[in-house]
Design a protein around this motif. Structure first.
Motif, PDB file in Angstrom:
ATOM      1  N   GLN A 700       0.912  -1.370   0.119  1.00 49.74           N
ATOM      2  CA  GLN A 700       0.020  -0.112   0.027  1.00 49.74           C
ATOM      3  C   GLN A 700       0.998   1.243  -0.068  1.00 49.74           C
ATOM      4  O   GLN A 700       2.011   1.372   0.706  1.00 49.74           O
ATOM      5  CB  GLN A 700      -0.707   0.235   1.196  1.00 49.74           C
ATOM      6  CG  GLN A 700      -1.823  -0.958   1.222  1.00 49.74           C
ATOM      7  CD  GLN A 700      -2.737  -1.043   2.606  1.00 49.74           C
ATOM      8  OE1 GLN A 700      -2.804  -0.100   3.319  1.00 49.74           O
ATOM      9  NE2 GLN A 700      -3.245  -2.063   2.847  1.00 49.74           N
ATOM     10  N   TYR A 804     -16.207   1.763  -4.011  1.00 48.90           N
ATOM     11  CA  TYR A 804     -16.904   0.650  -4.331  1.00 48.90           C
ATOM     12  C   TYR A 804     -16.391  -0.454  -5.495  1.00 48.90           C
ATOM     13  O   TYR A 804     -15.615  -0.063  -6.435  1.00 48.90           O
ATOM     14  CB  TYR A 804     -18.271   0.821  -4.937  1.00 48.90           C
ATOM     15  CG  TYR A 804     -19.367   0.034  -4.776  1.00 48.90           C
ATOM     16  CD1 TYR A 804     -19.740  -0.236  -3.391  1.00 48.90           C
ATOM     17  CD2 TYR A 804     -19.948  -0.763  -5.516  1.00 48.90           C
ATOM     18  CE1 TYR A 804     -20.785  -1.177  -3.033  1.00 48.90           C
ATOM     19  CE2 TYR A 804     -20.783  -1.889  -5.262  1.00 48.90           C
ATOM     20  CZ  TYR A 804     -21.270  -1.920  -4.061  1.00 48.90           C
ATOM     21  OH  TYR A 804     -22.253  -2.881  -3.913  1.00 48.90           O
ATOM     22  N   GLU A 805     -16.763  -1.877  -5.182  1.00 48.29           N
ATOM     23  CA  GLU A 805     -16.183  -2.909  -6.112  1.00 48.29           C
ATOM     24  C   GLU A 805     -17.184  -3.062  -7.281  1.00 48.29           C
ATOM     25  O   GLU A 805     -18.056  -4.012  -7.051  1.00 48.29           O
ATOM     26  CB  GLU A 805     -16.091  -4.083  -5.441  1.00 48.29           C
ATOM     27  CG  GLU A 805     -15.310  -5.132  -6.013  1.00 48.29           C
ATOM     28  CD  GLU A 805     -15.417  -6.470  -5.198  1.00 48.29           C
ATOM     29  OE1 GLU A 805     -16.223  -6.787  -4.635  1.00 48.29           O
ATOM     30  OE2 GLU A 805     -14.372  -7.113  -5.366  1.00 48.29           O
ATOM     31  N   GLY A 809     -13.040  -7.678  -7.696  1.00 51.53           N
ATOM     32  CA  GLY A 809     -11.529  -7.783  -7.288  1.00 51.53           C
ATOM     33  C   GLY A 809     -10.940  -6.308  -7.792  1.00 51.53           C
ATOM     34  O   GLY A 809      -9.908  -6.207  -7.591  1.00 51.53           O
ATOM     35  N   TYR A 811     -11.305  -2.215  -6.752  1.00 47.35           N
ATOM     36  CA  TYR A 811     -11.835  -1.083  -6.048  1.00 47.35           C
ATOM     37  C   TYR A 811     -11.621   0.375  -6.901  1.00 47.35           C
ATOM     38  O   TYR A 811     -10.658   0.796  -7.394  1.00 47.35           O
ATOM     39  CB  TYR A 811     -10.948  -0.682  -4.854  1.00 47.35           C
ATOM     40  CG  TYR A 811     -11.500   0.165  -3.735  1.00 47.35           C
ATOM     41  CD1 TYR A 811     -12.485  -0.006  -2.967  1.00 47.35           C
ATOM     42  CD2 TYR A 811     -10.887   1.506  -3.935  1.00 47.35           C
ATOM     43  CE1 TYR A 811     -12.732   0.637  -1.998  1.00 47.35           C
ATOM     44  CE2 TYR A 811     -11.370   2.308  -2.910  1.00 47.35           C
ATOM     45  CZ  TYR A 811     -12.557   2.023  -2.066  1.00 47.35           C
ATOM     46  OH  TYR A 811     -12.714   3.048  -1.144  1.00 47.35           O
TER      47      TYR A 811
ATOM     48  N   GLY B 312     -20.211  -5.796  -3.120  1.00 50.81           N
ATOM     49  CA  GLY B 312     -18.776  -6.177  -3.326  1.00 50.81           C
ATOM     50  C   GLY B 312     -17.885  -5.880  -2.346  1.00 50.81           C
ATOM     51  O   GLY B 312     -18.083  -4.625  -1.754  1.00 50.81           O
ATOM     52  N   PHE B 313     -17.053  -6.678  -1.845  1.00 51.13           N
ATOM     53  CA  PHE B 313     -15.991  -6.375  -1.026  1.00 51.13           C
ATOM     54  C   PHE B 313     -14.688  -6.643  -1.762  1.00 51.13           C
ATOM     55  O   PHE B 313     -14.562  -7.887  -2.442  1.00 51.13           O
ATOM     56  CB  PHE B 313     -16.222  -7.356   0.265  1.00 51.13           C
ATOM     57  CG  PHE B 313     -17.196  -6.812   0.963  1.00 51.13           C
ATOM     58  CD1 PHE B 313     -17.279  -5.718   2.088  1.00 51.13           C
ATOM     59  CD2 PHE B 313     -18.561  -7.375   0.876  1.00 51.13           C
ATOM     60  CE1 PHE B 313     -18.249  -5.274   2.638  1.00 51.13           C
ATOM     61  CE2 PHE B 313     -19.713  -6.914   1.423  1.00 51.13           C
ATOM     62  CZ  PHE B 313     -19.536  -5.906   2.385  1.00 51.13           C
ATOM     63  N   VAL B 314     -13.765  -5.650  -1.425  1.00 47.22           N
ATOM     64  CA  VAL B 314     -12.497  -5.886  -2.319  1.00 47.22           C
ATOM     65  C   VAL B 314     -11.212  -5.954  -1.308  1.00 47.22           C
ATOM     66  O   VAL B 314     -11.326  -5.624  -0.297  1.00 47.22           O
ATOM     67  CB  VAL B 314     -12.354  -4.673  -3.345  1.00 47.22           C
ATOM     68  CG1 VAL B 314     -12.166  -3.491  -2.747  1.00 47.22           C
ATOM     69  CG2 VAL B 314     -11.509  -5.065  -4.277  1.00 47.22           C
ATOM     70  N   PRO B 316      -8.097  -5.905   1.148  1.00 47.70           N
ATOM     71  CA  PRO B 316      -8.489  -5.210   2.334  1.00 47.70           C
ATOM     72  C   PRO B 316      -7.699  -3.983   2.606  1.00 47.70           C
ATOM     73  O   PRO B 316      -6.782  -3.678   3.130  1.00 47.70           O
ATOM     74  CB  PRO B 316      -7.545  -6.335   3.559  1.00 47.70           C
ATOM     75  CG  PRO B 316      -6.787  -7.024   2.341  1.00 47.70           C
ATOM     76  CD  PRO B 316      -7.371  -7.031   0.986  1.00 47.70           C
ATOM     77  N   ILE B 317      -8.124  -3.054   1.490  1.00 49.42           N
ATOM     78  CA  ILE B 317      -7.898  -1.653   2.052  1.00 49.42           C
ATOM     79  C   ILE B 317      -9.087  -0.872   2.296  1.00 49.42           C
ATOM     80  O   ILE B 317     -10.269  -1.138   1.973  1.00 49.42           O
ATOM     81  CB  ILE B 317      -7.160  -1.012   0.447  1.00 49.42           C
ATOM     82  CG1 ILE B 317      -8.116  -1.216  -0.657  1.00 49.42           C
ATOM     83  CG2 ILE B 317      -5.827  -1.566   0.462  1.00 49.42           C
ATOM     84  CD1 ILE B 317      -7.804  -0.556  -1.890  1.00 49.42           C
ATOM     85  N   GLU B 319     -12.076   0.751   3.250  1.00 46.10           N
ATOM     86  CA  GLU B 319     -13.489   0.304   4.035  1.00 46.10           C
ATOM     87  C   GLU B 319     -13.995  -0.852   3.616  1.00 46.10           C
ATOM     88  O   GLU B 319     -14.877  -1.474   4.119  1.00 46.10           O
ATOM     89  CB  GLU B 319     -14.585   1.403   4.051  1.00 46.10           C
ATOM     90  CG  GLU B 319     -14.106   2.813   4.571  1.00 46.10           C
ATOM     91  CD  GLU B 319     -13.384   3.697   3.582  1.00 46.10           C
ATOM     92  OE1 GLU B 319     -13.259   3.182   2.296  1.00 46.10           O
ATOM     93  OE2 GLU B 319     -12.943   4.653   3.738  1.00 46.10           O
ATOM     94  N   GLN B 320     -13.437  -1.261   2.586  1.00 49.91           N
ATOM     95  CA  GLN B 320     -14.266  -2.272   1.793  1.00 49.91           C
ATOM     96  C   GLN B 320     -13.507  -3.721   1.864  1.00 49.91           C
ATOM     97  O   GLN B 320     -13.557  -4.672   1.036  1.00 49.91           O
ATOM     98  CB  GLN B 320     -14.367  -2.093   0.156  1.00 49.91           C
ATOM     99  CG  GLN B 320     -15.438  -1.034  -0.201  1.00 49.91           C
ATOM    100  CD  GLN B 320     -16.828  -1.577  -0.111  1.00 49.91           C
ATOM    101  OE1 GLN B 320     -16.943  -2.618   0.277  1.00 49.91           O
ATOM    102  NE2 GLN B 320     -17.819  -0.940  -0.653  1.00 49.91           N
ATOM    103  N   ASP B 494     -17.864 -11.635  -1.220  1.00 52.71           N
ATOM    104  CA  ASP B 494     -19.002 -10.874  -1.321  1.00 52.71           C
ATOM    105  C   ASP B 494     -20.332 -11.070  -0.638  1.00 52.71           C
ATOM    106  O   ASP B 494     -20.411 -12.294  -0.573  1.00 52.71           O
ATOM    107  CB  ASP B 494     -19.042 -10.467  -2.989  1.00 52.71           C
ATOM    108  CG  ASP B 494     -17.695 -10.089  -3.467  1.00 52.71           C
ATOM    109  OD1 ASP B 494     -17.311  -9.200  -2.999  1.00 52.71           O
ATOM    110  OD2 ASP B 494     -17.601 -10.724  -4.766  1.00 52.71           O
TER     111      ASP B 494
END
Lengths: 1180, 636
Positions: A700, A804-805, A809, A811, B312-314, B316-317, B319-320, B494
């Protein structure tokens, strides 16, 4: 070595004169007792003279015309350089050497032994077997390898012709002769001292303009020489402390002419305390300067520094706005000449952000003279001021077992098991987690090496310093290191053009283990159970599992859990040119450019690690992986500050009585900064602590830039009439980038005046012992930046929105919608009023300053959000709405005196301050009760509402019939021994309505300090007492909570609790104790409600510092080539007087600090320390 | 010396030349140019990313106890510490707390979201994009607004309907908007859904995770069913007060059928479209069915035919990412993380699952030979306990979805046998249950909870707060194949917010409740309900009754945050929780026999006090009525 201009003239007395003088003194003392007070002041002066005489009597050489025929020298030196021998001869006599360095080898090793011999006998011995020729000419000794004849004429003309002798007598205003007066040819080091009859004789180099006469307790005098060969002088007494020059905003002023409330402390006063933080060296010493140490952590520097309760001050270092309180604390105290503290509206000349007062630091500069080297080294050791005793395993198990029994659950462990803990046999011992993690003391060292000196055109002060502060960690993995340097250089380009180049900087590093704050390490020592072990099966290869996985032994070891290293590279520079306009007397023009850069280089490594459970059945160690994955991060910040200033300064005196001064300045400040951070995780395996060696998964980055700019025009006009009536007006017109172009310019004026009553004849004639009396007052407006910059404009931004995604995969960062802007937002203003009184009786016997002050702030930021319907969907921007008022008094009183050879002074200072809210934006009150309970307007803001404690329940019946105090639960959860509270309203229920403003808040309202200084012969002594009052402390975590976190350990005092006489028999009788019956948090009723049971009065008085030093006599150290040698030792935080319960936390620490965010008011901060230091100060 | 004079002059000159106020005209570096952003569809997508982020989906991040608006949940400080809706119902417990819905929590009052949508609606017509794209964007805005108003009306009843951007002029009074009635609000949700259905394409070109026609239909199906239930059952727990008098809460039962029909029509439109079907509808056997069902929630992307709308969740950065794996995984698999095992399914839920041998009936766990299943008073030595060799076989024959949704004692999870044991019975017949005291019998040491420490067992140890106290642990949604990093915000699986099975069951319920018969509805509803059963390995169809539809709904949608709203909309909460304590199943090692065997004790969950739900809590309290002047809900 440039020996030609160096002439150290010494006046020496015959020893029989001394005896005579002592006799006279004794007679005077006798006179004093007989004829009472009129001779008192004389006596003091006489004592001073005796003191001086003792210091300067070295030899009985007497000055007569043919000096070389009478002056005798004693030498006893072996294997020593010629230069040192020459030094010694110069120091014992009035001789000085003249030679060409190319010709004479001053490093030649010689040995010489002569007792009371003439110079003419010594010189042949010294130069026997060399090609050096010598010639003694009065007090001059010429050395040369050339034939003497070639030099003779030259010497004669170069020396004799350029020198004039001036003689004279110095007396006091009653005509009595003054021995020991120091006479210096102005601007040089050529000097002499008056003899026992007040007579002096001095060789004056040609071209010298004037002589300066100085004497302790007398006004210095400068007398021009002209063609005179005899100058007789009458000296007049001065009041102690007057004549002192104080640095103020954009200039200096004499202390007696100040019209603002400004305190000043000089280097000697600062250096009596040894500490890595400069703030600690000021604590308790300056009236109105509130300093509180929030932790003793190496390199943390989280002292709160606060002038008069106003808030964080502005720091001006050598005329430039520089850094934060932390940077200020990192200054090397050895570099500092003086610190001024501007406490009232005089700060207006610094404009925006000076509303909380200003701390002005002035660093040392060199003076013309031979180079002086100074070494100062201190080493010290420290221990925590106090430690808290936690429960041992037997006490813990009692409490833990009670917690289940008291909540109606089955006992936590069986009776047999509990008995084993009581017995403490193998497997049932206690672990002392503090002891396993920390050692008893930490070590600190500080060294400074400085050099100063100069000639007619260039002078300099340079220093380098090193500081190393260790910690209590057994692992040794927590420390602070600092290297700093400074070079302050003055250069006179021409008579009228002076340049200054100041460069300074430091490198420092704060290193801490565990990739966590000290907070977690210390927390680990308090929450980990005494029944847990450090190592599984006591095998040091396997850390044991512990309660909550908070093993402090793991956290405190960088090899196991990683580390955080915070490094700073700071470089500050300033160049200035001052031009004294030759055709307008008193006019100077000055330009200054300063550039500072601050670089932060932080690195952190978090390592995963294993703890183990030992399974005796299988002889296996069962691993538990913690803090996985390992990760590493680096972050960089680069901050730059550029300040340009142009000054026009004009001072003049009209008709000898009207002093007028004008200062006009333009200043602009710009800053820009960039930050970046990068981090990576490690996959299964930790490699090493380099970003490139970590895995690319979850890498990151982040970064940002910012900039700022301000412009200011400022001016000061001061006028005084005979230093009697003083008036000053100053202003600043400031523009800031932060606000809308229509709201960005502000005008901040201050007016002040003073009246020195002691200069009036009616005072002088009637109260002659009143050396100074001044009343002064100031009134002005200062600004303070409000809120974030650019609130006048809004737009879409990716920083406030969520992402949002949309595609699996990946973001997508979203953009937040614009909020509502406020174009009118501007700084808030502080209106500061101050009235002060200064007095001095008997020239320093009793002096003091007294101030009352008030600061009214308007335009503090608030939003009107509370009164908006919550269907509006936006919050209003911040506006300048709120106001408050701070009122206080501060005063200081000093006493200076001599008893025999013992000189001492006592100074006390005191500050009391409170703040009230004047207007606080809020929703309309819903009832008169709401107004009473929640109202803020025109109320002191320093009280805390709490329940009134009414004792402990004694029986279960009392619990049942007592008014319900736990909401809908009534008293269901209360037990005998629990705290009960007063039903103030008498309505049979104890709730919010029964709370009263009973308690002071956590901010001290009262600060005071007392310093003692004493000197006797070579000894010096100082002591400092310091204290605070009118505040309370409340801790949140396991210090005040039984079985915090569902079963953590707690302090041993909780063992003194109400409990069943037999925990295995619920019907057994209660045994009373100091604390309520032990239960888990979820099972307690009102036990922890806000009251004085948990919020303690934290007022304290502490013996902050004690120092003793010894300065070796010149006669001794000259022989080893030193000009000054002082050794000292000091001790700090020697003892503290306060309530017993707050002692282990140290009342000075601030549990409610936001500075160390996330400490949950837990008190888990690094302990303050009791330290002992030994130092040595050498000048040569 | 002249040189120095020049230098000096230069310094002064620099100072003076900079005396321009331009120096102060700095620009903030974190703001985007509005025109550039909105002139490009990709820029609009950036704005949409923020709006979908704030869409109040009750997904993995939802923290019901504090509501979306509080610290946790949709402001996404993302610290969901293992508290989910199921724990406020009879389906589960929080490990060491005992909660149900009370006066606080479950809130969603987000007019800043409404304002943002309205801001965008205002901007869209001014954009330089194609008209058809503008229409689609406006329809999408209606979908978002419908979603947000639905989430508000189901909590508060009628709320103010605001379609414009209010300006702040310094006068608070003009900003005050009264509440609309509950019916008006529901109708607004319906009409916004209709706008979205009409304006949205069947496939969103930009992303399958943005609204399309069917997503809007599924929303309408869900919302209409809710509205219908409120109308039909309002009188089961009637309230009184101004809000009732003004119709701000409550609707007459006569309104119910209209909403049921809207639900039926919306659901049917999806069913008839042929775009969606159940994932793996005909498994070979229950074991396969269980695995299919588990995979559907481990990663809903495997089932595009069933997953209508995915949250969706992406990576690990920010908030998602979410916490389900680390918060709910059994402590034995926690890799050192401190907050595991926090969702404990109750025995009440486990009992509900049918057995294949007795379709159409709940199949309570039988622990004694006398078959008594309503004695929760704990161990009694005299009870005729059935002894088992292990802790797992007792569940044999239950519905496949139990094994896919719940970690049972003895379940193998990530290669580790999950040990859940409440204690033991001493050879003398005295039981030590939930009291930590190891025992040695015949030279063999037995641990109370089946292991030496918490790396070896996952149940009944009150001490650490990571243990199940009901005997069960959550499995649904957890990833078995993926080992997430043991820290917060590590999971990127997700959430499926709308899936076809829910649409089928919405349809079945609406048909049964309304008695609707048009378009062969009864048959279709029977088929819909039994199709989800068949997917779970059932081979015998059961009749279309309300009881059967609800058992099926509770089982099929377990832990999908539906049970709490079902209890609320159908006014059953106060009936379920009336001095109620939820139940646990305690596996106990019986040392009276050699070798030792397991018995099971049906009991009240320990450390839980009796819970009662008050009818006023069917509506949340309106926040901050003091400032808005809104009429408060009854009895607050």
């Amino acid at each position: 070595m440039n020996r030609l201009p160096v002439c150290v003239a010494k006046l020496l007395f015959k020893s029989n004169n001394l005896t005579l003088k002592l006799f006279k003194v004794m007679k005077k003392i006798f006179d004093f007792w007989v004829f009472s007070h009129p001779t008192l002041k004389k006596l003091i002066m006489e004592l001073k003279i005796v003191f001086l005489i003792l210091l300067v009597s070295v030899s009985n050489v007497l000055a007569i015309p043919v000096y070389s025929q009478t002056a005798k020298v004693s030498l006893d030196m072996e294997n020593i350089s010629l230069e040192q021998v020459m030094d010694e001869i110069e120091s014992q006599s009035e001789f000085y050497f003249i030679f060409n360095q190319k010709q004479i080898d001053v490093n030649r090793v010689v040995s010489i032994q002569d007792d009371n011999k003439l110079i003419t006998d010594i010189l042949p011995e010294l130069f026997n077997g060399t090609n050096v020729n010598y010639l003694v000419f009065d007090r001059k000794i010429l050395l040369t390898t050339d034939p003497l004849e070639n030099n003779l004429l030259a010497i004669a003309s170069a020396t004799e012709a350029q020198q004039n002798r001036v003689t004279g007598t110095v007396t006091d205003k009653d005509g009595a002769s003054l021995p020991g007066v120091n006479i210096v040819v102005t601007g040089t080091t050529v000097g002499a001292i008056t003899d026992i009859n007040g007579k002096y004789s001095i060789e004056v180099p040609q071209g010298s303009k004037s002589l300066t006469f100085t004497f302790i307790g007398m006004e210095p005098q400068e007398v021009s020489i002209g063609t005179m060969t005899q100058i007789d002088v009458t000296m007049t007494e001065s009041a102690i402390g007057l004549g002192e020059v104080v640095v103020i905003g954009f200039g200096t002023a004499k202390k007696e002419n100040l019209t603002g409330a400004i305190s000043n402390i000089k280097t000697e006063g600062i250096l009596t305390t040894t500490h890595t933080s400069l703030a600690q060296s000021l604590a308790g010493k300056v009236a109105g300067l509130q300093i509180r140490q929030n932790s003793g952590e190496p390199g943390r520097f989280d002292e709160s520094i606060n002038i008069r309760g106003f808030g964080s001050p502005l720091y001006i270092i050598d005329g430039i706005t520089r850094g934060s309180g932390v940077d200020f604390q990192k200054l090397n105290p050895e570099d500092i000449e003086s610190i001024s503290v501007i406490k009232d509206a005089s700060a207006a000349i610094f404009g925006i952000n000076a509303a909380n007062g200003v701390v002005i630091v002035t660093t040392k500069r060199g003076a013309e003279g031979k180079v002086k080297f100074r070494i100062h080294s201190v080493i010290g050791t420290s221990t925590p001021t106090n430690l808290l005793e936690m429960c041992n395993s037997s006490q813990y198990m009692d409490i833990r077992n009670d917690a289940d029994v008291n909540a109606g659950r089955p006992a936590y462990i069986s009776k047999e098991e509990l008995d084993k803990y009581h017995a403490g046999g193998p497997g049932y011992e206690s672990t002392d987690w503090y002891d396993a993690t920390f050692k008893s003391h930490a070590v600190m060292q500080q060294h400074t090496f400085s050099a100063e000196g100069g000639n007619k055109t260039v002078s300099y002060f340079t220093s380098i310093g090193y500081q190393n502060e260790g910690s209590f960690m057994r692992s040794g993995d927590m420390y602070y290191k600092k290297y700093n340097f400074r070079a302050n250089i003055n250069s006179n380009f021409t008579k009228n053009l002076v340049a200054q180049i100041d460069l300074s900087g430091f490198l420092d590093e704060r290193y801490q283990p565990g990739n966590k704050d000290y907070f977690f390490i210390y927390k680990g020592t308090t929450v980990s159970l005494p029944t847990d072990k450090v190592y599984a099966n006591n095998n040091p290869a396997y850390l044991s599992n512990t309660f909550m996985d908070q093993s402090p032994v793991a956290f405190s070891n960088a090899n196991i859990t990683g580390y955080i290293s915070e490094k700073n590279k700071v470089f500050t520079s300033k160049a200035s040119l001052t031009y004294t306009v030759p055709f307008v007397k008193g006019l100077k023009i000055k330009g200054i450019a300063a550039y500072d850069t601050y670089n932060g280089l932080d690195k952190s490594l978090s390592k995963s690690y294993f703890t183990y459970a030992y399974d005796a059945l299988t002889d296996n160690y069962l691993p538990k992986l913690l803090r996985s994955p390992s990760s590493i991060s680096n972050s960089y910040s680069d901050n730059n500050f550029l300040i340009l200033q142009g000054h026009v300064i004009y001072n003049t005196k009209l008709a000898d009585v009207h002093n007028i001064g004008v200062t006009l300045v333009y200043e602009q400040k710009q800053s820009w900064s960039r930050i970046a951070r990068l981090s990576r995780d490690y996959d299964a395996f930790y490699t090493n602590d380099q970003i490139n060696q970590a895995s690319t998964t979850n890498q990151q980055t982040s970064g940002n830039e910012s900039e700022s700019a301000t412009m200011s025009y400022l001016g000061r006009f001061n006028y005084d009439y005979k230093s009697k009536y003083l008036v000053e007006f100053a202003f600043r017109y400031d523009g800031s980038y932060r606000y809308h172009p229509d709201s960005r310019w502000g005008f901040f004026p201050v007016v002040s005046g003073g009246w020195r009553l002691s200069e009036e004849n009616f005072i002088k004639d009637n109260i002659p012992f009143l050396s100074n009396l001044k009343i002064r007052a100031s009134y002005g407006l200062v600004g303070e930046d409000a809120g974030n910059p650019f609130q006048y404009t809004t737009g879409f931004t990716t920083t406030g929105g969520g992402g949002y995604e949309f595609t699996n995969g990946s973001y997508l960062a979203g953009a937040a919608f614009p909020s509502i802007a406020n174009e009118k937002l501007t700084w808030y203003t502080s209106n500061i009023k101050d009235i002060g009184l200064e007095f001095d009786f008997f020239r320093g016997k009793l002096s003091g300053e007294f101030d009352v002050y008030q600061r009214d702030r308007e335009g503090l930021l608030a939003t009107r959000v509370v009164s908006l319907p919550n269907t509006f969907g936006a919050s209003l921007p911040q506006e300048n709405l709120n106001g408050d008022r701070t009122r206080g008094i501060d005063f200081s009183i000093g006493h200076n005196n001599n008893i025999g050879k013992f000189h001492y002074s006592v100074k006390a200072n005191f500050n009391f301050v409170r703040t009230m809210n004047c207007y606080v934006e809020r929703a309309p009150y819903t009832s008169s009760w709401d107004r009473w309970k929640n109202g803020n307007t025109d109320r002191w803001n320093d009280m805390i509402w709490g329940y009134s404690y009414a004792g402990q329940f004694q029986t279960i019946d009392e619990v049942i019939y007592y008014p319900g105090q736990n909401g809908t639960q009534g008293n269901l959860k209360e037990l005998p021994g629990d705290y009960k509270y007063e039903d103030i309203t008498g309505d049979g229920v104890i709730n919010n309505n029964d709370m009263l403003p009973l308690l002071w808040n956590g901010q001290p309202k009262l600060f005071y300090g007392i310093t003692f200084n004493g000197q006797w012969k070579g000894f010096d002594f100082n002591a400092l007492f310091q204290g605070s009052g009118k505040y309370t402390l409340k801790f949140n975590a396991n210090y005040v909570t039984v079985l915090m976190f569902n079963g953590a350990n707690q302090p041993a005092y909780f063992w003194d609790r109400w409990h069943l006489s037999d925990p295995y028999d619920p019907t057994s009788a209660w045994v009373a104790g100091k604390y309520p019956p032990s239960r888990m948090n979820k099972d307690v009723g009102s036990m922890y409600k806000e009251s004085d049971r948990w919020r303690y009065d934290a007022s304290y008085l502490r013996f902050k510092n004690l120092g003793i030093g010894y300065t070796f006599a010149q006669t001794v150290i000259k022989k080893v080539g030193l000009s000054n040698l002082r050794v000292y030792c000091n001790a700090s935080n020697i003892f503290t007087i306060c309530q017993k319960i707050v002692k282990p936390f140290d009342p000075e620490k601030l549990p409610e600090s936001t500075a160390t965010a996330g400490n949950f008011n837990s008190g888990y901060t690094y302990p303050l320390t009791k330290s002992f230091n030994f130092g040595i100060n050498v000048t040569f | 010396m002249k040189l120095f004079k020049y230098i000096f002059c230069i310094i002064i000159a620099i100072a003076l030349s900079n005396c321009s106020e331009d120096m102060l005209d700095l620009k903030p570096k974190d703001m985007l140019d509005v025109n550039t952003l909105l002139g490009d569809p990709a820029g609009v997508e950036v704005i949409m990313a923020n709006l979908y982020y704030k869409l109040p989906v009750e997904d993995f991040l939802y923290y019901p106890r504090l509501g979306y608006d509080q610290y946790y949940g949709k402001t996404r400080n993302n610290l969901n510490r293992g508290e989910i809706c199921a724990q406020l119902t009879d389906d589960a417990n929080y490990t060491d707390k005992s909660t149900i819905l009370d006066n606080t929590g479950l809130e969603y009052w987000d007019y800043s979201y409404i304002r943002n949508i309205n801001q965008l609606i205002d901007i869209i017509p001014t954009l330089t994009i194609k008209d058809e794209d503008k229409a689609t964007l406006l329809a999408e805005c209606s979908f978002l607004r419908a979603y947000a108003y639905f989430e508000m009306v189901k909590r508060y009843g009628g709320v103010p309907i605001i379609k414009i951007i209010q300006e702040w002029t310094g006068n608070v009074e003009v900003l005050k908007v009264p509440r609309n009635t509950e019916k008006e609000t529901w109708d607004f949700v319906m009409s916004e859904c209709d706008v979205a259905i009409a304006g949205l394409p069947e496939v969103n070109k930009s992303s399958s995770r943005r609204a399309n026609k069917f997503v809007a239909l599924a929303l309408k199906s869900r919302a209409a069913l809710h509205a219908a239930s409120v109308a039909k059952y309002w009188n089961k727990a009637p309230l009184i007060g101004t809000a009732v008098d003004q119709g701000l809460v409550g609707m007459p039962a006569s309104d119910a059928n209209g909403y049921y029909i809207q639900c039926i029509e919306a659901s049917e439109a999806i069913m008839n479209s042929g775009k969606y079907s159940l994932y793996m509808p005909t498994p070979a056997n229950p074991a396969v069915a269980a695995e299919n069902y588990r995979k559907l929630f481990e990663d809903p992307n495997v089932a595009p035919m069933e997953s209508i709308f995915i949250s969706g969740f992406v990576s690990p950065i920010r908030e998602q990412a979410h916490n389900y794996d680390v918060m709910f995984g059994p402590v034995q698999c926690s890799q050192g993380w401190n907050f595991s095992g926090r969702c404990n399914p109750t025995l009440d839920l486990v009992d509900i699952y049918e057995s294949y041998s007795n379709p159409g009936q709940s199949a309570p766990i039988v622990t004694t030979t006398d078959g008594v299943t309503n004695d929760y008073n704990g161990y009694k030595a005299s009870n005729p306990y059935i002894r088992w060799d292990n802790t797992y076989d007792i569940f044999n024959g239950k519905d496949a979805r139990l094994f896919a949704s719940v970690i049972l004692p003895g379940t193998t999870w990530k290669g580790i046998t999950i040990v859940i044991q409440a204690g033991y019975v001493q050879p003398d017949g005295v039981a030590k249950i939930e009291t930590k005291q190891d025992i040695t019998v015949n030279g063999v040491k037995y641990y109370t909870f089946g292991g030496a420490n918490t790396t070896q067992y996952s149940g009944f140890d009150l001490f650490s707060g990571t243990q199940t106290l009901t005997g069960f642990s959550l499995k649904k949604f957890l990833q078995e194949a993926v080992n997430v990093t043991p820290k917060a915000e590590s999971s990127t699986s997700d959430w499926v917010d709308m899936r076809y099975a829910e649409v089928l069951l919405n349809y079945a319920e609406a048909v049964v409740e309304s008695g609707y018969t048009a378009n062969d509805a009864q048959t279709k509803a029977f088929e819909a309900m039994n199709s989800t059963r068949r997917r779970a390995g059932h081979t015998v169809d059961i009749p279309l009754t309300l009881t059967n539809v609800f058992r099926e709904r509770r089982v099929e949608l377990a832990f999908e945050n539906k049970r709490i709203w079902d209890l609320l909309r159908r006014r059953e909460y106060h009936e379920v929780f009336t001095g109620t304590v939820r139940h646990a199943l305690a596996p106990v090692l019986d040392l009276r026999v050699d070798p030792p065997k397991y018995i099971f004790v049906r009991k009240y969950r320990s450390s839980e006090t009796a819970k009662t739900f008050l009818p006023r809590q069917y509506y949340r309290s309106i926040p901050d009525v003091a400032a808005s002047g809104l009429v408060q809900n009854p009895e607050y």
